[in-house]
Design a protein around this motif. Structure first.
Motif, short mmCIF file in Angstrom:
data_model
loop_
_atom_site.label_atom_id
_atom_site.label_comp_id
_atom_site.label_asym_id
_atom_site.label_seq_id
_atom_site.Cartn_x
_atom_site.Cartn_y
_atom_site.Cartn_z
N GLU B 276 2.76 -1.86 -5.31
CA GLU B 276 1.41 -2.03 -5.86
C GLU B 276 0.72 -3.19 -5.17
O GLU B 276 1.36 -4.15 -4.76
CB GLU B 276 1.49 -2.31 -7.38
N GLN B 277 -0.56 -3.13 -5.07
CA GLN B 277 -1.41 -4.11 -4.40
C GLN B 277 -1.23 -4.09 -2.88
O GLN B 277 -2.20 -3.92 -2.16
CB GLN B 277 -1.20 -5.55 -4.93
N CYS B 278 0.01 -4.23 -2.42
CA CYS B 278 0.24 -4.22 -0.97
C CYS B 278 -0.20 -2.88 -0.37
O CYS B 278 -0.71 -2.84 0.75
CB CYS B 278 1.71 -4.46 -0.66
N ARG B 279 -0.01 -1.79 -1.12
CA ARG B 279 -0.35 -0.46 -0.59
C ARG B 279 -1.85 -0.36 -0.28
O ARG B 279 -2.27 0.50 0.49
CB ARG B 279 0.08 0.63 -1.56
N GLN B 282 -4.95 -4.29 3.87
CA GLN B 282 -5.08 -3.94 5.30
C GLN B 282 -3.98 -4.56 6.15
O GLN B 282 -3.81 -4.19 7.31
CB GLN B 282 -6.45 -4.33 5.85
N TYR B 283 -3.24 -5.52 5.59
CA TYR B 283 -2.17 -6.17 6.37
C TYR B 283 -0.80 -5.55 6.08
O TYR B 283 0.23 -6.11 6.45
CB TYR B 283 -2.11 -7.66 6.06
N ARG B 284 -0.78 -4.40 5.40
CA ARG B 284 0.51 -3.89 4.89
C ARG B 284 1.51 -3.53 5.98
O ARG B 284 2.70 -3.50 5.71
CB ARG B 284 0.29 -2.70 3.96
N HIS B 301 6.59 -4.04 -7.52
CA HIS B 301 5.71 -5.20 -7.32
C HIS B 301 6.44 -6.24 -6.51
O HIS B 301 7.66 -6.36 -6.59
CB HIS B 301 5.33 -5.82 -8.67
N LYS B 302 5.67 -7.07 -5.78
CA LYS B 302 6.29 -8.24 -5.15
C LYS B 302 6.43 -9.31 -6.22
O LYS B 302 5.54 -9.49 -7.06
CB LYS B 302 5.44 -8.74 -3.99
N LYS B 303 7.54 -10.02 -6.15
CA LYS B 303 7.78 -11.02 -7.17
C LYS B 303 6.94 -12.27 -6.93
O LYS B 303 6.36 -12.84 -7.85
CB LYS B 303 9.26 -11.39 -7.16
N ILE B 305 3.76 -14.31 -5.92
CA ILE B 305 2.34 -14.00 -5.95
C ILE B 305 1.79 -14.27 -4.55
O ILE B 305 2.01 -15.32 -3.98
CB ILE B 305 1.61 -14.86 -6.99
N CYS B 306 1.07 -13.27 -4.03
CA CYS B 306 0.59 -13.38 -2.66
C CYS B 306 -0.73 -14.15 -2.62
O CYS B 306 -1.52 -14.09 -3.55
CB CYS B 306 0.41 -11.98 -2.10
N ASP B 307 -0.96 -14.85 -1.51
CA ASP B 307 -2.19 -15.63 -1.35
C ASP B 307 -3.41 -14.76 -1.08
O ASP B 307 -4.52 -15.24 -1.08
CB ASP B 307 -2.04 -16.61 -0.18
#
Ligand code: SF4
Lengths: 335, 339
Positions: B276-279, B282-284, B301-303, B305-307
């Motif tokens: 989720e979110q990463c999908r 544009q940088y996936r 989910h990634k554990k 939290i991404c910037d």
């Protein structure tokens, strides 16, 4: 008497060749056992050879052999450090001739050494690797590949007449291999004779006669094609060079560098068939070919390099050639 | 946003999503057909953008599109393990040499060693001894400032030709020391930043490198975790040093058994298209976030939290995560919760 089919694979390369490393990684992953001999090492020099070496000699039989790269003989003055007596002066006076002799001696040995290994599969047989460029061009033309008009001459008059038949101009290149050498220390500049356009002005200032030289019609290049050929299949890449109008436009905002542009390319089937035919006639089961697509629709064949760099095609096009080569060496077929 | 990865110039070209959509059709349709698809609403825009791409050298027009097939993005590697990160602390209760021998056996190509506490050059060289005749192709060293002279540090490089990166961390003023002539090409990089236990590699735009093999791998695998194995400061085998799950202590469990276990490999396969979110980001296919991936109600989910927020297309400078990490690094507040 044959005991068992040999299990090991033999690879001739040079040290620090990442493409070789990758193929060997694949071979190891496929469970292959291999021996790598770096031909720029002194290692090979230390091998003694007792004749006759028979085809059954166990230590010369392998499941497959890959001639990835064979480094040239070292350039050196063979006479330096040699103790000479009364003939010293005569030797000194004929030093270049003497060096040629020692190189011939060594070359004759190595030609035998590399051919003395036996295997069911060899990429490509050593005898086939030594190509004569003119033989290749002639053969290519004879089977129907489009080959640029080519002239070998010693006379300006003939060159002038040839020039008149080549609307795009004329280039000059080596008949054999390119020459390159390093300048003196400390900056050690590298010199080489590249393919060069021969302008009408240059022709005018040439002497009546000169030494044998190769001239070719210049082509109105759209892009270059590099094809890596392996066991009947062509893996091609288009190269748009930076002098190409298509790519040499405005780079003000986006101008870090202007590399040659690469694209996956697929040759017309008829050309692939001709290339396979040419390689078959040359006895090569692998090699790198250079072709040129011209703006007016010609696809001209330039040359075959039997030990071509496949990494520069495989990586950008994602062809996985490293794995295919490993698979051929181990199983005799591509993956 | 969309992204064109220029793998030759190693540059990223940000483009509007609509253009990305158009470009996805370009291998199937001619320019005129694409205009048709959009009912000729965007004719001018499409022409202008394509002309711009040609001008930038990332595209060209052709009447012969069949001759230029798309790059096929399949991926494979002969190496069971490609890279390893190991943490070494003075209290470490595992044998670094043995770890290197195990990695060699797996054909590992790259090794990053993070010395969290000060070690002498003597000790470091001794620990790296088994790497000398190994299949390792490159070694990155993060050494904690120990007051040792530069010439001493260069000894590490001299003794171990596979060392390609040498960083001295927790070292005050940042600076770079170049080797003397003929002493190789490895510089010593001093950084004031410390390297701590479980330090994650976060998603950062400047770390994203476009290359064909990476783009291909990212379609099938999590490029920050795939074929990677880590040994944390205490000797536990993990997918990454910051992850919660471990696969035994390296003095009892073998690294091979760990990386061959389905649970370990599961993390290799969870690529950004599945998260989720990463999908939607544009940088996936470039992102090197090695965050753990957790499942929740059938969704991944990634554990960490991404910037980056792909929905607003913004990078957050000071994030909640940084604050949390600040606390986590203070043992008095957080302790080491991993076990
Ligand atoms: S959203 Fe996901 S893919 Fe995008 S930068 Fe963040 S972690 Fe990477």
């Amino acid at each position: 008497m044959y005991s068992q089919a040999p299990k090991k694979h033999l690879v001739f390369s040079t040290a620090y060749d990442p493409s070789t490393d990758q193929v060997l990684d694949w071979m190891a992953a496929m469970g292959g056992q291999f021996i790598r001999k770096n031909t720029n090492d002194q290692y090979i020099e230390r091998e003694d050879t007792v004749l006759p070496v028979s085809a059954q000699a166990e230590d010369r039989r392998y499941a497959s052999i890959w001639f990835r790269k064979i480094s040239g003989l070292p350039r050196q003055d063979w006479l330096s450090g040699v103790h000479l007596s009364e003939a010293a002066e005569a030797f000194q006076a004929n030093l270049p001739y003497f060096n040629q002799y020692v190189e011939r001696e060594r070359k004759t040995f190595y030609d035998f050494y590399y051919q003395s290994f036996q295997a069911g599969r060899i990429l490509s047989p050593y005898e086939a690797i030594r190509l004569n460029k003119l033989v290749v061009l002639n053969l290519a033309a004879s089977i129907g590949l489009d080959v640029p008009k080519t002239l070998i001459t010693k006379r300006r008059k003939i060159l002038e007449r040839f020039r008149a038949e080549c609307p795009e101009g004329v280039i000059n290149k080596s008949i054999s291999e390119h020459l390159f050498f390093d300048g003196p220390a400390p900056d050690i500049k590298r010199y080489a004779n590249y393919t060069e356009e021969i302008t009408d002005r240059m022709i005018r200032t040439m002497p009546e006669t000169f030494d044998l030289s190769l001239f070719q019609e210049k082509l109105d290049k759209d892009f270059e094609i590099r094809t890596f050929y392996l066991e009947g299949r062509c893996h091609s890449m288009a190269i748009f060079s930076q002098d190409n109008e298509r790519t040499s436009l405005d780079f003000r905002r986006y101008d870090k560098s202007n590399p040659n542009r690469l694209a996956n390319f697929s040759l017309p089937g008829a050309h692939e068939a001709l290339i396979a035919r040419l390689m078959g006639l040359l006895g090569l089961n692998t090699g790198s070919l250079d072709l040129i697509q011209t703006r007016n629709g010609r696809m001209a064949f330039l040359e075959v390099n039997p030990a071509g760099q496949f990494g520069m095609v495989s990586v950008p096009c994602n062809y996985g050639l490293e794995k295919q080569i490993a698979s051929y060496l181990i199983n005799g077929n591509e993956s | 946003m969309g992204l064109i990865c220029d793998v030759q110039r190693k540059e990223l070209l940000h483009i509007p999503s609509l253009l990305a959509e158009v470009l996805e059709k370009i291998y199937q349709y001619s320019v005129e057909e694409i205009k048709d698809v959009y009912d000729h609403q965007y004719d001018k825009g499409i022409d202008a953008y394509l002309a711009k791409l040609v001008e930038l050298g990332v595209g060209f027009y052709t009447h012969n599109p069949e001759a230029f097939p798309a790059v096929e993005l399949s991926w494979g590697s002969p190496l069971e393990v490609y890279a390893a990160v190991i943490e070494v602390e003075s209290v470490s209760n595992y044998d670094v040499g043995d770890v290197i021998r195990q990695l060699d056996d797996l054909g590992c190509a790259g090794l990053q060693v993070r010395f969290l506490e000060p070690f002498s050059v003597e000790d470091i060289c001794r620990m790296l001894q088994p790497a000398k005749d190994s299949r390792l192709k490159f070694i990155e060293l993060y050494i904690r400032e120990n007051g040792e002279l530069e010439e001493q540090l260069f000894r590490i490089v001299k003794e171990n030709r596979r060392v390609t990166t040498l960083v001295v961390h927790s070292a005050g003023e940042p600076r770079i020391v170049f080797p003397e002539k003929n002493a190789g090409s490895v510089n010593i990089v001093y950084t004031g930043q410390p390297v701590r236990r479980g330090q994650p590699d976060m998603a950062r735009l400047e770390n994203f490198v476009a290359s064909t093999p990476i783009l291909a791998e990212a379609r099938h695998f999590n490029i920050a975790l795939n074929r990677k194995v880590c040994i944390d400061a205490e000797g536990f085998i993990r997918n990454y040093v910051s992850h919660e799950a471990h696969f035994g202590h390296v003095s009892q469990a073998s690294i091979r058994a760990a990386v061959e276990s389905p649970a370990f490999r599961e993390k290799w396969r969870l690529h950004n298209d599945l998260i989720e979110q990463c999908r939607d980001c544009q940088y996936r296919y470039l992102c090197l976030s090695n965050s753990d991936v957790v499942e929740n109600g059938g969704k991944y989910h990634k554990k960490e939290i991404c910037d980056f927020d792909p929905y607003t297309n913004t990078w957050h400078k000071q994030t909640l995560r940084d604050q949390l990490r600040g606390d986590a690094q203070n043992p008095a507040l957080a302790g080491d919760k991993r076990e």
